[in-house]
Every structure is written in structure tokens, then in C-alpha cells.
Design a protein around this motif. Structure first.
Motif, PDB file in Angstrom:
ATOM      1  N   UNK A 241       0.882  -1.179   0.000  1.00 24.84           N
ATOM      2  CA  UNK A 241       0.000   0.000   0.000  1.00 24.84           C
ATOM      3  C   UNK A 241       0.916   1.225   0.000  1.00 24.84           C
ATOM      4  N   UNK A 242       0.329   2.346  -0.280  1.00 22.20           N
ATOM      5  CA  UNK A 242       1.156   3.560  -0.335  1.00 22.20           C
ATOM      6  C   UNK A 242       1.378   4.110   1.068  1.00 22.20           C
ATOM      7  N   UNK A 243       2.483   4.813   1.200  1.00 23.56           N
ATOM      8  CA  UNK A 243       2.858   5.394   2.491  1.00 23.56           C
ATOM      9  C   UNK A 243       1.816   6.412   2.951  1.00 23.56           C
ATOM     10  N   UNK A 244       1.113   6.995   1.987  1.00 23.34           N
ATOM     11  CA  UNK A 244       0.105   8.015   2.316  1.00 23.34           C
ATOM     12  C   UNK A 244      -1.004   7.437   3.182  1.00 23.34           C
ATOM     13  N   UNK A 245      -1.261   6.116   3.045  1.00 17.81           N
ATOM     14  CA  UNK A 245      -2.298   5.474   3.880  1.00 17.81           C
ATOM     15  C   UNK A 245      -1.914   5.631   5.355  1.00 17.81           C
ATOM     16  N   UNK A 246      -0.634   5.451   5.597  1.00 16.87           N
ATOM     17  CA  UNK A 246      -0.147   5.608   6.977  1.00 16.87           C
ATOM     18  C   UNK A 246      -0.322   7.044   7.448  1.00 16.87           C
ATOM     19  N   UNK A 247       0.030   7.959   6.559  1.00 16.76           N
ATOM     20  CA  UNK A 247      -0.061   9.388   6.940  1.00 16.76           C
ATOM     21  C   UNK A 247      -1.504   9.789   7.240  1.00 16.76           C
ATOM     22  N   UNK A 248      -2.441   9.252   6.449  1.00 13.49           N
ATOM     23  CA  UNK A 248      -3.866   9.544   6.693  1.00 13.49           C
ATOM     24  C   UNK A 248      -4.291   9.014   8.060  1.00 13.49           C
ATOM     25  N   UNK A 249      -3.885   7.801   8.313  1.00 16.53           N
ATOM     26  CA  UNK A 249      -4.291   7.163   9.579  1.00 16.53           C
ATOM     27  C   UNK A 249      -3.650   7.868  10.780  1.00 16.53           C
ATOM     28  N   UNK A 250      -2.389   8.240  10.617  1.00 15.45           N
ATOM     29  CA  UNK A 250      -1.669   8.908  11.706  1.00 15.45           C
ATOM     30  C   UNK A 250      -2.354  10.226  12.078  1.00 15.45           C
ATOM     31  N   UNK A 251      -2.882  10.913  11.050  1.00 18.97           N
ATOM     32  CA  UNK A 251      -3.508  12.210  11.281  1.00 18.97           C
ATOM     33  C   UNK A 251      -4.991  12.085  11.655  1.00 18.97           C
ATOM     34  N   UNK A 252      -5.516  10.877  11.616  1.00 17.91           N
ATOM     35  CA  UNK A 252      -6.940  10.689  11.950  1.00 17.91           C
ATOM     36  C   UNK A 252      -7.136  10.921  13.447  1.00 17.91           C
ATOM     37  N   UNK A 253      -8.005  11.815  13.854  1.00 20.91           N
ATOM     38  CA  UNK A 253      -8.173  12.122  15.290  1.00 20.91           C
ATOM     39  C   UNK A 253      -8.705  10.961  16.117  1.00 20.91           C
ATOM     40  N   UNK A 254      -9.323   9.982  15.447  1.00 22.14           N
ATOM     41  CA  UNK A 254      -9.855   8.823  16.196  1.00 22.14           C
ATOM     42  C   UNK A 254      -8.752   7.823  16.567  1.00 22.14           C
ATOM     43  N   UNK A 255      -7.580   7.998  15.992  1.00 18.04           N
ATOM     44  CA  UNK A 255      -6.529   6.984  16.162  1.00 18.04           C
ATOM     45  C   UNK A 255      -5.480   7.434  17.181  1.00 18.04           C
ATOM     46  N   UNK A 256      -5.206   6.511  18.080  1.00 18.28           N
ATOM     47  CA  UNK A 256      -4.218   6.771  19.129  1.00 18.28           C
ATOM     48  C   UNK A 256      -2.812   6.536  18.572  1.00 18.28           C
ATOM     49  N   UNK A 257      -2.596   5.331  18.043  1.00 17.52           N
ATOM     50  CA  UNK A 257      -1.275   4.985  17.514  1.00 17.52           C
ATOM     51  C   UNK A 257      -1.427   4.285  16.162  1.00 17.52           C
ATOM     52  N   UNK A 258      -0.617   4.679  15.220  1.00 16.61           N
ATOM     53  CA  UNK A 258      -0.536   3.979  13.932  1.00 16.61           C
ATOM     54  C   UNK A 258       0.935   3.686  13.672  1.00 16.61           C
TER      55      UNK A 258
END
Lengths: 396, 239
Positions: free
Chosen positions: A81-98
Motif C-alpha cells: 500500500x502507499x505510504x500516504x495510507x499511513x499518513x492519513x491514519x496517523x492524522x486521523x483524530x480517532x486513532x491513538x497509535x498507527x
């Protein structure tokens, strides 16, 4: 002289038959023990090796393959998958740790796992703790200047023989940018023990150097939401997306266990058949041995042995065979389970602990002795009912 | 004063089921008494009931009628288990075919008899078995298995086994019948000497001259066994 010594004398008197009977019991018991230990070991290995993260986000495909590849390093990796998927998840306010994870090739059979320092971080919800037996963790180096640092799992360090400060590489094109061992982990009793951890920048740098690959891919992102109630929403969103899927590792484990249960049922049937065959073998061996020595039994009775005494001698004989076969089988079963565990660990990275002494071993031994006595019961009754005068007629 | 009787048979009959549904009487003894410490030799043709008589006295087969007293004990008033124990303690049996246990050494064959009587303490059993075998000239053969002994030696082991629990009564069923003449003489002489020396009551089925010459009493089965002489009173006439 005691009943036990008489029984053992008789067993030694037909040594080959006694050894073969003992071996057949040992094989049967060994199969049962190995099957119990291996299946339990696999289950416990899966549970112990399971991730503390609630979701694994990866490329579309088989959820089981994704979890097996990312968490247990057992299957071939799913598409990237693309690295951007990680960046999206990291910036998601619902997520504690990615945590981004890239599962790569292997060095001397030990997989490269590229990630960042969050993989080893201590969180209150984590069961698994990473600590170093020596050195330090690698740095989260910038993409444009990878540090090429490696942290080795305990088994990877043992298996490769690499020590702190050692440099290593695979492929001549990497000779100018070898990886340097900066830390060695304490055992975690999971697939991580067999991993060589490097930073994502180092991994991408290695790929660019080796394969001229400039894209920055990932295998998966491990996700821990702030609230458990958000798992469902995140799961749905990622599955609706065209390129990704989100998998609940616990659900995959359940699927694996269900598949194992079906296999276990089939195995149980085979084990029951093996048990019955062994039981019949012991019975036939004891019965023919008793038939062969009816004259000797009659002689003992004529010398004053009570019916109960000759019954006891035959029962002690079959019991002794059962005890010897049972103990031999338990040892053989543990040896087989140990080999199976080592093979599983080497081939799939699933770490199991086959040597667990609990109620299983004494229970199996007790059942074997009981079945051994049962197999000897009819021959013992034959001995009990042996007619003395009839069997003492002079030999022609 | 008349000597004490070690064995007394009164009106003893033994029948076996015949093929026609009736009974075949093979033994009918009105009275037989064996004096303690005596040597009695039984003679008779094959099938005259000699072995059946010995088996009855040993308590191995049950009589169809009558009583058998051994050492003042009514043998068949005892339960089977107590009769077995009584046999182990009071009766030694020497078989024509020796009947040694193949998996056991000479010493162990003798010790085996002691397991069933429990009159010789366990710690002394090995020593006693060794002494008995030495007395019969087998001191160098203690560890030998029966298949590694000559027939004469095997029968000596069988005799030692019969004497193992020091029983007052010895029954011997043609103990030398399967030996050559010279060995038979040798074994019989040793056997009689041991029995005499220890004051055993010996009932011996034999046609050996040595036994006949040494006997206190010789009984002809043709005279003792009424079934044999056609005086049987049962429905089936013996063929």
C-alpha cells in the motif's frame, strides 16, 4: 521373588515381543502427546504472538494472509500500500497509535521488518514489551539520509551470529551501504524474535540502491484507535476504500482456530483408530503369550499359586508394558513436539512452547495403564481359568 | 503304637464326563493311608488312575465323592484359595515332564515355589534354593536356564523345587520315566536319599527298581482302584 519379578522375568523371556509391544504403545502414546502438545503450542503461539493492535490495514486481498504475513511473518506478504495510507491514519483524530510496517526479504532466513520507533514504544495497553539485551533502538532517520541501522530479534542474533557493531549486507550493490547492528532485543517469544528490524528510510534506501525503486511502499499499518467504539467505523471505511482493507486480527485468529478445530477433529479420529489398533496389538500379544504358557501356569498352580496370583502376574505384565510404553511415548511425544516446534519456528516464525508439564501427561499415562490392564484382562482371565490337571499331562 | 497317617483317603471316587452324557469313573478307592515319613510306590498300567490319584491328593482335581485328609486336614473342606495355599505349604509335586519354567534359571525355578507358600522368609529364599540345588549336585548350575541343562539336571531342579518349602509330603509322578536308565538310577537315588534324610512322606509313581527296592509300601493300582478291577458302581462302564 515377587509377582512383579515373575512378570518381568516373563517379559524378558519373550524380549522381542515385549519390546515390539512396548514400542507400539510408545508410538501410539507419542502420537497422542505430540498431537496435543503441537496443537496446543500452535494455538498458544498464535495467541502469544498476536498483536496488541486492534486493526491491521493493508492491501485488498485475503485478511488471513495479511495477518499471517504482517503479524506472524508466516505467509508471503500481501501487495503493498502507499505510504500516504499511513499518513492519513496517523492524522486521523480517532486513532491513538498507527505504526507502519514493511515486511521485506530475508537475511540468512531472518526477515527484514522495516518500521519506526513506535513499534517498540511502551504503551499502557501493550502486553508485549520490547527491551534490549544490548545496544539501542535504531533512530527514526530522515528519508533522504538513511542510517542503515539494524536491531536484531534474539533468535535472529543467535542464528546469524551478528553482534553489536557488526556490519552486514546482502548483494554486492549494498556493499557501500551495509547495515550496522545497533541493538539486540531480549526474547519476546513471538515472530519478532526472528526479525531484523530496520527503519523505513533504510529499507527504502536499500531498495532504491538495489532495485532502483523510488516509490515508498508499506505492507501494512497497525492501528490502535483511541476508543474501541471507533474500530467498527475505521474497519468499514478502510474496507470501502478501493485499495485497502482493514482486518481485525482477533477475527482472523478465530478463523484460524476454527480451521484448526476441523483438522483436530480429523486427527482425533485417526488417533482413536491408532489407539484401538495398539490396544488390539497388546491384547493379541498378551493372549498368545498366555496361551503359549498354559502349561507353565498350570505348573505354578500345582505349586500352590492361587488363581488370583496367576491373574495378577498377567495383569502386572500388561501393566508393565503399558507403563514402559506410556513413559516412552510421553518422552517420544515431547521429542516430536520439540522438533515440530523448532520446524514451525524456522519455517513460519510461529514460536510455541512444547514443554509444558501439566495434567495432560499424568492423565495420558493413567489412561494408558488402564487400557493396558484392560488389554491384559482377558488373557489374565484365561490364565485364571486354566485347568491345572488338563494342562499338566506328560509331554510325549 | 501305629505310625501317624499323613494321608488318608476314604471312599474316594473320581468320574469324568463321558461323551455319551454319562460319567466315566476312573478311580474308586475304598481306603488308603500313607504313614508319615514313609515311602510308598504306586504301580499300574497306563490309564490305571495313578496320576488322578496324585492329583486328588494334591488337591488339583476335586473328587466326585469321598474325603481326603492330608496332615489331618480335610483337603476339600477348604476353599480353593486356602487349598492352594495348603498345597504350597504341605505338598511338593514332581512331574514326569519336569515342567520347569523356561524363562527362569534353575535357582529362580526353585525360588518360584517359595513365592506361593511364603513360609521361607524372602531374605533366605535365594540361600535355601542354592543349598537345595547344591544338595542335589547342581551347585555349578544355579544360573542356567532349563534349556541349558541336561534332562537329568532338569529333573533334579524339579525335585529341588518340590522340596523348596520343606513340605512334609512329596508326590512324584514317574519322575525318571523320561530319563535314560543310568541317569534315572542316579536321580532316583538322590531323590530318595533327600526324602529319607528329611523324613518326607513320599508317594511315588514309578517302575524303577531303585524305588521299588527302597519302598516301605508298594501299591498296585489294579488292587487299589475298584474302578480298575471292574467293581465300579456307576452307570457307565469304563471302556
Amino acid at each position: 521373588m515377587t509377582i512383579l519379578t515373575v512378570a518381568i522375568k516373563y517379559l524378558r523371556g519373550r524380549l522381542l515381543a515385549s519390546v515390539l509391544t512396548t514400542v507400539s504403545i510408545a508410538l501410539g502414546v507419542g502420537l497422542v502427546i505430540a498431537s496435543i502438545l503441537v496443537s496446543r503450542g500452535i494455538k498458544e503461539g498464535f495467541v502469544a504472538g498476536a498483536t496488541d493492535y486492534n486493526l491491521v490495514v493493508g492491501a485488498k486481498g485475503s485478511p488471513t494472509q495479511l495477518v499471517l504475513a504482517v503479524v506472524f511473518r508466516m505467509d508471503i506478504a500481501t501487495p503493498n500500500i502507499e505510504y500516504t495510507v499511513y499518513e492519513e491514519l496517523k492524522d486521523d483524530p480517532r486513532i491513538d497509535v498507527a505504526v507502519p510496517v514493511m515486511v521485506g526479504d530475508a537475511y540468512q532466513g531472518f526477515r527484514y521488518v522495516a518500521t519506526n520507533s513506535a513499534y517498540f514504544a511502551v504503551f499502557p495497553w501493550r502486553r508485549r514489551m520490547y527491551s534490549l539485551s544490548s545496544g539501542r533502538f535504531f533512530r527514526d532517520d530522515p528519508v533522504d539520509s538513511p542510517a542503515y541501522e539494524a536491531v536484531l530479534g534474539a533468535e535472529a542474533a543467535g542464528g546469524t551470529g551478528l553482534r553489536l557493531g557488526d556490519r552486514f549486507y546482502e548483494g554486492e550493490e549494498m556493499a557501500d551501504h551495509p547495515l550496522t547492528v545497533v541493538g539486540i532485543l531480549r526474547p519476546t517469544h513471538s515472530a519478532d524474535d526472528r526479525a531484523i528490524f530496520i527503519s523505513l528510510s533504510s529499507f527504502w534506501g536499500m531498495n532504491e540502491l538495489a532495485h532502483g525503486m523510488v516509490i515508498k511502499p508499506l505492507t501494512a499499518v497497525l492501528v490502535r484507535p483511541k476508543r474501541l467504539s471507533d474500530i467498527t467505523g475505521l474497519h468499514r471505511e478502510r474496507n470501502v476504500a478501493a485499495e485497502t482493507q482493514a482486518v481485525l486480527p482477533s477475527g482472523v485468529l478465530l478463523t484460524i482456530f476454527n480451521m484448526m478445530a476441523v483438522a483436530q477433529e480429523a486427527l482425533n479420529m485417526i488417533l482413536v483408530i491408532v489407539g484401538v489398533i495398539v490396544l488390539i496389538y497388546v491384547f493379541v500379544a498378551m493372549y498368545s503369550a498366555t496361551l503359549e504358557r498354559r502349561r507353565e501356569i498350570a505348573t505354578m498352580r500345582a505349586l500352590g499359586a492361587r488363581r488370583a496370583t496367576v491373574l495378577a502376574i498377567v495383569l502386572v505384565e500388561s501393566g508393565t508394558l503399558a507403563v514402559a510404553g506410556g513413559i516412552g511415548g510421553i518422552l517420544a511425544g515431547h521429542a516430536a513436539a520439540y522438533l515440530a516446534a523448532a520446524m514451525l519456528a524456522a519455517r513460519s516464525g510461529l514460536v510455541s512452547q512444547p514443554f509444558q508439564f501439566d495434567a495432560v501427561q499424568p492423565a495420558v499415562l493413567a489412561i494408558v495403564i488402564l487400557l493396558g490392564a484392560l488389554a491384559g484382562l482377558l488373557p489374565a482371565v484365561l490364565a485364571y481359568r486354566t485347568e491345572v490337571a488338563e494342562n499338566l499331562a506328560p509331554l510325549s | 503304637m501305629s505310625p501317624r497317617s499323613a494321608v488318608v483317603l476314604s471312599e474316594v471316587r473320581k468320574s469324568f464326563p463321558a461323551g455319551d452324557g454319562g460319567n466315566l469313573e476312573v478311580l474308586n478307592v475304598e481306603h488308603l493311608a500313607l504313614s508319615a515319613a514313609s515311602c510308598t510306590v504306586l504301580r499300574g498300567r497306563s490309564g490305571s488312575g495313578k496320576t488322578t490319584l496324585l492329583n486328588l491328593i494334591a488337591g488339583i482335581v476335586l473328587p466326585s465323592a469321598g474325603t481326603i485328609e492330608v496332615e489331618d486336614t480335610d483337603l476339600f473342606a477348604l476353599s480353593e484359595a486356602r487349598r492352594d495355599r495348603f498345597r504350597a505349604e504341605h505338598i511338593g509335586y514332581v512331574f514326569q515332564s519336569f515342567n520347569l519354567l523356561a524363562a527362569f534359571s534353575a535357582l529362580e525355578n526353585v525360588m518360584l515355589a517359595m513365592l506361593f507358600a511364603e513360609v521361607i522368609p524372602q531374605r533366605l529364599q535365594r540361600q535355601r534354593a542354592g543349598e537345595l540345588l547344591a544338595q542335589l549336585g547342581l551347585a555349578a548350575r544355579l544360573a542356567h536356564k532349563p534349556q541349558h541343562l541336561s534332562r537329568g539336571e532338569q529333573q533334579r531342579v524339579a525335585i529341588a523345587r518340590a522340596l523348596a518349602n520343606n513340605p512334609p509330603i512329596i508326590l512324584a509322578d514317574e519322575p525318571c520315566a523320561s530319563l535314560d536308565a543310568a541317569t534315572a538310577r542316579e536321580v532316583m537315588a538322590a531323590f530318595l536319599a533327600v526324602c529319607r534324610q528329611d523324613g518326607k512322606t513320599l508317594l511315588l509313581v514309578s517302575h524303577e527298581q531303585a524305588a521299588l527296592g527302597d519302598a516301605d509300601q508298594i501299591i498296585d493300582m489294579a488292587e487299589l482302584n475298584r474302578a480298575e478291577t471292574g467293581k465300579a458302581t456307576t452307570a457307565t462302564v469304563r471302556q
